[in-house]
Design a protein around this motif. Structure first.
Motif, mmCIF file in Angstrom:
data_model
loop_
_atom_site.group_PDB
_atom_site.id
_atom_site.type_symbol
_atom_site.label_atom_id
_atom_site.label_comp_id
_atom_site.label_asym_id
_atom_site.label_seq_id
_atom_site.Cartn_x
_atom_site.Cartn_y
_atom_site.Cartn_z
ATOM 1 N N UNK A 57 0.801 -1.238 0.000
ATOM 2 C CA UNK A 57 0.000 0.000 0.000
ATOM 3 C C UNK A 57 0.832 1.286 0.000
ATOM 4 N N UNK A 58 1.858 1.356 0.816
ATOM 5 C CA UNK A 58 2.625 2.607 0.850
ATOM 6 C C UNK A 58 3.710 2.617 -0.214
ATOM 7 N N UNK A 59 4.175 1.448 -0.613
ATOM 8 C CA UNK A 59 5.253 1.369 -1.594
ATOM 9 C C UNK A 59 6.605 1.745 -1.011
ATOM 10 N N UNK A 60 6.680 1.865 0.296
ATOM 11 C CA UNK A 60 7.950 2.253 0.919
ATOM 12 C C UNK A 60 9.021 1.214 0.582
ATOM 13 N N UNK A 61 10.157 1.661 0.018
ATOM 14 C CA UNK A 61 11.160 0.682 -0.421
ATOM 15 C C UNK A 61 11.897 0.026 0.739
ATOM 16 N N UNK A 62 12.192 -1.247 0.555
ATOM 17 C CA UNK A 62 12.928 -2.009 1.560
ATOM 18 C C UNK A 62 14.175 -2.610 0.947
ATOM 19 N N UNK A 63 14.535 -3.815 1.359
ATOM 20 C CA UNK A 63 15.758 -4.443 0.843
ATOM 21 C C UNK A 63 15.745 -4.590 -0.684
ATOM 22 N N UNK A 64 16.963 -4.677 -1.223
ATOM 23 C CA UNK A 64 17.099 -4.896 -2.667
ATOM 24 C C UNK A 64 17.140 -6.398 -2.939
ATOM 25 N N UNK A 65 16.750 -6.766 -4.143
ATOM 26 C CA UNK A 65 16.858 -8.177 -4.513
ATOM 27 C C UNK A 65 17.296 -8.287 -5.968
ATOM 28 N N UNK A 66 17.791 -9.461 -6.258
ATOM 29 C CA UNK A 66 18.176 -9.761 -7.640
ATOM 30 C C UNK A 66 17.785 -11.209 -7.908
ATOM 31 N N UNK A 67 17.253 -11.448 -9.078
ATOM 32 C CA UNK A 67 16.980 -12.832 -9.485
ATOM 33 C C UNK A 67 17.785 -13.096 -10.758
ATOM 34 N N UNK A 68 18.729 -14.014 -10.668
ATOM 35 C CA UNK A 68 19.497 -14.426 -11.845
ATOM 36 C C UNK A 68 18.744 -15.580 -12.504
ATOM 37 N N UNK A 69 18.551 -15.469 -13.803
ATOM 38 C CA UNK A 69 17.757 -16.509 -14.463
ATOM 39 C C UNK A 69 18.166 -16.667 -15.913
ATOM 40 N N UNK A 70 17.983 -17.869 -16.393
ATOM 41 C CA UNK A 70 18.308 -18.155 -17.791
ATOM 42 C C UNK A 70 17.269 -17.606 -18.759
ATOM 43 N N UNK A 71 16.041 -17.482 -18.276
ATOM 44 C CA UNK A 71 14.968 -16.922 -19.099
ATOM 45 C C UNK A 71 14.224 -15.885 -18.267
ATOM 46 N N UNK A 72 13.950 -14.743 -18.884
ATOM 47 C CA UNK A 72 13.176 -13.699 -18.205
ATOM 48 C C UNK A 72 11.839 -13.563 -18.923
ATOM 49 N N UNK A 73 10.764 -13.674 -18.153
ATOM 50 C CA UNK A 73 9.417 -13.552 -18.707
ATOM 51 C C UNK A 73 8.747 -12.333 -18.087
ATOM 52 N N UNK A 74 8.372 -11.373 -18.909
ATOM 53 C CA UNK A 74 7.686 -10.190 -18.405
ATOM 54 C C UNK A 74 6.188 -10.347 -18.647
ATOM 55 N N UNK A 75 5.433 -10.314 -17.567
ATOM 56 C CA UNK A 75 3.973 -10.372 -17.652
ATOM 57 C C UNK A 75 3.423 -9.365 -16.649
ATOM 58 N N UNK A 76 4.011 -8.188 -16.688
ATOM 59 C CA UNK A 76 3.678 -7.170 -15.687
ATOM 60 C C UNK A 76 2.481 -6.336 -16.100
ATOM 61 N N UNK A 77 1.963 -6.597 -17.272
ATOM 62 C CA UNK A 77 0.798 -5.856 -17.745
ATOM 63 C C UNK A 77 1.171 -4.893 -18.853
ATOM 64 N N UNK A 78 0.164 -4.559 -19.602
ATOM 65 C CA UNK A 78 0.324 -3.731 -20.794
ATOM 66 C C UNK A 78 0.885 -2.346 -20.492
ATOM 67 N N UNK A 79 0.695 -1.878 -19.246
ATOM 68 C CA UNK A 79 1.207 -0.554 -18.869
ATOM 69 C C UNK A 79 2.615 -0.663 -18.278
ATOM 70 N N UNK A 80 2.813 -1.656 -17.413
ATOM 71 C CA UNK A 80 4.068 -1.719 -16.656
ATOM 72 C C UNK A 80 5.219 -2.295 -17.473
ATOM 73 N N UNK A 81 4.927 -3.258 -18.336
ATOM 74 C CA UNK A 81 6.018 -3.884 -19.089
ATOM 75 C C UNK A 81 6.779 -2.880 -19.958
ATOM 76 N N UNK A 82 6.097 -2.041 -20.748
ATOM 77 C CA UNK A 82 6.878 -1.077 -21.545
ATOM 78 C C UNK A 82 7.673 -0.093 -20.689
ATOM 79 N N UNK A 83 7.130 0.279 -19.549
ATOM 80 C CA UNK A 83 7.873 1.186 -18.664
ATOM 81 C C UNK A 83 9.134 0.488 -18.156
#
Lengths: 214, 510
Positions: B239-265
């Motif tokens: 709800x607040x969007x207050x940022x916390x720890x950082x993360x990283x995901x290393x992967x052989x394949x990246x799939x973006x399904x964040x939605x028609x608005x978020x993916x292009x951004x």
């Protein structure tokens, strides 16, 4: 010097016209300032006056309290835009007066008939921007009015009591903001029978919306 | 795969920066992302599914529309386009839009798929190609026509009106099991009947070993040359969007399904990624929605019945689909014209009222998605094209016609320049005769498409028909942004079918 004095006097008058004279609220509010509380109350009363086909009025529904809760949940940027909208409508009549005697007053200080006429002017304007402002304000006030349980009960629209069954997902994540220890369900809960009867007017009203016991 | 290999991590689980390693990372847990994660996990891949929003157990559902939207929707449910101002809602929660939509499942019609293939150089997106994937999704979710027992009077009146006029109509197929007709789809199904992704595909993905990171916002796709390496971002408080720890995901394949608005951004924030075609964030299209409120002599009790139980596909080729609608009363009341005692009088007729809507396939009306100068919220520009206006007026006229054929006393069309109440079909002729301006309509557009469109020609599209980016071979996009045009019907099932197909292709190729 006299020009500065004149400017100062004008600024003082503007401040008095815009910001002075709002009643101090009796309790703490999360977001709303006194002028916004007065404005929303006035807009709600003009939109839903006492009497008519639905007994509660906008004033009865305590729309400012609902608006305060709602605004608290919005992102900062959106919240600022909404508050700007309140400011705009509240003070627009200082520039373009409401019809009738003493129309050059803030919206919340106008007579009820004048308030209704001002809102109608926004609603039927040939400029879409004005209509959008009205639609946005009307939406906020209407949603606040419809959050009032007596209104929903009167219209037969009060949510019904539903016993929520447990599903596998309920074993995976806790309520928002809580840790895994807050997951209270177990696999045994999955076997509980589900209610299947379609809801209808005979289904009891959800306790949050039910009429308080006398 | 062991039964307890997967898990769902929530905000309270994160106390420090962390790194995950997977064979595939899926960004976004809406219909497309959840299907992809489950299918990949089922194929034995190590999958991490990342979702910015929190999971919503039923105890968190709000029955009030505005309060609910403020928590489950991006920008508090008040996101809107510039240009032609139109509200558009995108969910931010585990399960994405499926938690708060009305579960409508419709296969894209043949003529739409044929047009996609012909105009966008696609070879494997015909009805025959997609049907097995529609079937697989449909079977898993129990997609079936809404039975009469939970239609409620307001849905059945629509059927009666269509029957009287000879227009085809049908019960809407939905991904529900055991619906009780509470009409609460938009605020979360308390009956747990709706098979939203958070209670269907996501748990099954977890069962097959997927790890789900909720309250984790992906801020960048990491690449090296023409290869995606993974994603990185921040944990954010619900709800607040207050940022916390950082993360990283290393992967052989990246799939973006964040939605028609978020993916292009996200692609633009990642260094204008996958954009040699210049099409990332372009071609934004919607199904703008318009609605009528009809008042009947008989008591309808509109609270009861499936949220959207009946539809007519009769006019699809003319550019619109008609359907019944219910939403939280406060949200619907917003559409009622008037003010003061007159408004109260109209609202008092609510027990006798129905709301029916139409979605327009307005392919000439386009826009764009850009990143705002700060943050990941999009700046949306979209214009309702003048030539698409007749689609909406025609749709409103047909809805009005159906309402009067079903016995309505009056209809409110909600168009500027049209009387607040139409009392006969003669009154409604104004919708056919008068020329309207895009600004005369109050529209809403929650189906959004085309911002990372698929195209057989890499110079004209962002992805191929399997969702693979033309520029980066191990980066896939699977949300509705890949649609090349409006699908003319509700997009969820098509999006899931495409994701199902892509997940199989990813499993085979990587």
């Amino acid at each position: 010097m006299s020009a500065w004095l004149l400017l100062g006097v004008l600024a003082g008058i503007a401040w008095l016209r815009i910001g002075w004279g709002y009643p101090r609220p009796a309790r703490e509010w999360l977001v709303l300032a006194p002028r916004e509380i007065a404005f929303i109350q006035a807009a709600a009363s003009a939109t839903f006056p006492p009497g008519g086909a639905i007994p509660p009025s906008g004033a009865d529904a305590d729309v400012p309290a609902y608006t305060d809760r709602w605004l608290r949940r919005l992102p900062t940027r959106t919240r600022r835009l909404i508050r700007l909208l309140f400011f705009l409508v509240e003070h627009a009549t200082l520039v373009i007066p409401a019809p009738g005697w003493r129309g050059f007053r803030r919206f919340s200080s106008l007579l009820p008939g004048q308030q209704a006429a001002v809102l109608e002017g926004w609603r039927t304007s040939r400029f879409r921007a004005r209509r959008l402002v009205f639609a946005s304000l009307r939406a906020i006030v209407t949603m606040g009015y419809f959050a009032h349980p007596p209104v929903l009960r009167r219209l037969g629209l009060a949510p019904r009591a539903i016993r929520t069954p447990v599903c596998e997902a309920d074993l995976l994540f806790p309520p928002i903001g809580r840790g895994r220890e807050a997951i209270t369900h177990t696999r045994a809960d999955l076997a509980r029978p589900r209610e299947t009867t379609p809801l209808d007017a005979t289904t009891p009203i959800d306790p949050r919306y039910a009429e308080p016991a006398p | 795969m062991s039964a307890d290999a997967g898990e769902v991590r929530v905000h309270a689980d994160y106390d420090a920066d962390f790194v995950e390693t997977a064979e595939a990372v899926v960004v976004g847990s809406g219909p497309a992302g959840a299907v992809a994660a489950r299918e990949l996990a089922r194929a034995g891949r190590r999958v991490v599914l990342v979702e910015e929003g929190p999971p919503f157990p039923p105890s968190e559902f709000e029955l009030d529309g505005a309060l609910s939207m403020a928590r489950t929707m991006r920008e508090g449910g008040l996101r809107a386009t510039l240009g032609t101002v139109m509200p558009t809602m995108q969910a931010i929660c585990l399960g994405g839009g499926s938690l708060v939509n009305s579960a409508i499942c419709v296969r894209s019609p043949d003529f739409v798929l044929d047009e996609w293939c012909e105009r966008y150089a696609l070879k494997q997106t015909t009805r025959a190609d997609l049907d097995p994937h529609y079937d697989a999704v449909g079977q898993f979710l129990g997609i079936a026509a809404t039975p009469d027992a939970v239609q409620g009077r307001r849905n059945l009146l629509f059927r009666e009106g269509c029957d009287a006029l000879g227009y085809s109509s049908e019960p809407i197929a939905r991904n529900v099991r055991g619906c009780r007709g509470s009409g609460e789809c938009f605020t979360g199904c308390r009956s747990r009947a709706k098979q939203s992704m958070d209670i269907s595909y996501v748990p099954d993905a977890v069962r097959h070993g997927a790890r789900v990171l909720t309250s984790a916002r992906v801020e960048r796709v990491r690449v090296a040359g023409r290869r995606a390496l993974g994603v990185e971002g921040r944990v954010v408080a619900p709800f607040t969007g207050r940022p916390g720890p950082r993360f990283r995901v290393n992967a052989g394949v990246v799939v973006l399904a964040a939605g028609c608005m978020a993916t292009p951004v996200l692609l633009r924030r990642s260094g204008n990624l996958a954009n040699r075609s210049g099409q990332v964030g372009e071609n934004l299209r919607f199904h703008p929605g318009v609605a009528i409120t009809a008042v009947f002599e008989e008591r309808v009790d509109p609270l009861f019945g499936a949220t959207q139980g009946y539809q007519s596909l009769h006019f699809l080729r003319e550019g619109f689909k008609l359907e019944t609608l219910w939403a939280p009363p406060g949200v619907l009341a917003v559409r009622m014209p008037g003010s003061g005692l007159e408004l109260k009088e109209r609202l008092a007729r609510a027990p006798h009222s129905v709301v029916w809507d139409a979605i327009g396939s307005c392919n000439r009306s386009t826009g764009s998605v850009r990143a705002r100068w700060r943050g990941l919220d999009p700046k949306l520009i979209w214009h309702l094209h003048r030539d698409d206006v007749p689609i909406l007026t025609h749709a409103l006229y047909r809805l009005t016609e159906i309402a009067f054929a079903a016995g309505a006393r009056s209809v409110a069309a909600g168009v500027h320049g049209v009387p607040d109440e139409l009392r006969s079909l003669d009154d409604a002729q104004i919708l056919r005769k008068r020329e309207f301006h895009p600004a005369d309509f109050v529209t809403g557009g929650n189906h959004a498409f085309c911002t990372t469109r698929m195209h057989g020609d890499p110079a004209q599209g962002v992805v191929d028909e399997l969702g693979r980016c033309h520029d980066i071979g191990n980066l896939y996009i699977l949300d509705t942004g890949v649609f090349p045009q409006c699908p003319s019907v509700n997009p969820m099932w098509t999006s899931m079918a495409l994701a199902h197909r892509s997940a199989q292709a990813i499993g085979a190729e990587h």
